[in-house]
Design an enzyme around this catalytic site. Structure first.
Site, PDB file in Angstrom:
ATOM      1  CE  LYS A 178       0.737   1.205   4.412  1.00 54.14           C
ATOM      2  NZ  LYS A 178       1.124   2.534   4.944  1.00 54.14           N
ATOM      3  CD  GLU A 263      10.111   1.426   5.971  1.00 52.79           C
ATOM      4  OE1 GLU A 263      10.908   1.069   5.073  1.00 52.79           O
ATOM      5  OE2 GLU A 263      10.210   1.061   7.152  1.00 52.79           O
TER       6      GLU A 263
END
Length: 313
Positions: A178, A263
């Protein structure tokens, strides 16, 4: 049962604040000189129930250890300290795919600590919301149901509700993938393409996430839950998301603070390599990887996605 959190970034600190409602918590930081006010989580003073230490040996005396470390730092940390962790209940909160191994955090943990019980805590959450005591629901995934139930009760609080899953692969892939799609959503908004385009990116991105996750052994239902669709919705629609803000800066052709951990940028590169290896078509993730490393312009990335061959949904 005692709890320690390894990693005093914003999310680790927020979890310590939340879990201190259940009793004493140890928070390990590489540098604990900041005392009761962590600069990584401004405006939050740590409750007295939290013990902050830079002594890793002391912190790992706890039976349950939550590893709140960046995904790309976890492998190196385990190489140095796995002996202190083995045999414990280890709960990963990292959301990423290791660039070197092309595996998720749970695989790194299980290989480095074969006697440990491995779990993953993930889902739609911002550190600031958790630290403020706002209601939050997360997924706790553990292959060992008995251990999972124990952890579920140990780590739930009146405002932190954990849903138990046996699908570790699906839970951690949802949390990792995601972030990649959130960068793409940020690019869309930063480039001024509008909310309709963002909705398309979220929907087609979710399809990519699900395809790869199932190919790697996940259950489709897990991706439709908190750790997949729930987290995707949050990070693609809020400026609190570092991944979304990073993408927004790319779309607007503006610089982004290199000191902020994103990330999804590393994960996009890992996903691009993993999808090629598995023969899975992931055009959005591939474009995010190229945008993150500045090997394609925003205009060319948009044109590439919009002129792909027409297909059924």
């Amino acid at each position: 049962m005692s709890v320690a959190i390894l990693g005093a970034g914003a999310f680790g600190t927020a979890l310590a604040v939340a879990l201190s409602a259940n009793g004493p918590v140890t928070l390990w930081a590489r540098d604990a000189a900041w005392g009761r006010d962590n600069p990584r989580l401004p405006g939050v003073t740590l409750p007295d129930a939290i013990r902050v230490t830079d002594d890793l040996g002391s912190a790992t005396q706890a039976g349950t250890l939550l590893l709140a470390l960046p995904a790309q730092a976890l492998g190196g940390f385990l190489a140095d300290h796995a002996a202190l962790l083995d045999g414990k209940r280890l709960v990963s909160t990292a959301k990423g795919i290791d660039l070197t191994r092309l595996t998720g955090p749970s695989t790194l943990l299980s290989e480095a600590c074969p006697q440990a019980t491995i779990a993953v805590l993930t889902g739609p959450s911002f550190a600031a919301d958790i630290a403020r005591g706002l209601p939050t629901a997360l997924t706790l995934a553990c292959a060992d149901r008995k251990a999972g139930l124990t952890l579920q009760h140990q780590l739930s609080t009146p405002v932190l509700r954990l849903y138990l899953s046996g699908d570790i692969i699906g839970a951690e892939l949802g949390g990792a993938l995601k972030n990649v799609i959130a960068i793409a959503a940020g690019v869309v908004i930063g480039a001024g393409l509008g909310d309709s385009a963002r909705a398309a990116i979220i929907t087609r991105g979710f399809a990519e996430m699900t395809r790869l996750a199932i190919r790697l052994g996940a259950r489709s239902g897990t991706l439709a839950g908190l750790s997949g669709l729930g987290d995707l919705t949050l990070t693609c629609t809020s400026a609190q998301s570092r991944n979304f803000r990073f993408g927004q800066a790319i779309g607007a052709r503006q610089p982004f603070d290199a000191a902020i951990t994103v990330e999804g940028a590393a994960t996009a590169r890992a996903v691009a390599a993993l999808s090629r290896k598995r023969g899975e078509d992931m055009p959005i993730a591939a474009m995010v990887a190229r945008l993150a490393e500045s090997s394609i312009s925003v205009d060319d990335a948009i044109q590439h996605l919009m002129t792909r061959p027409l297909k059924e949904e």
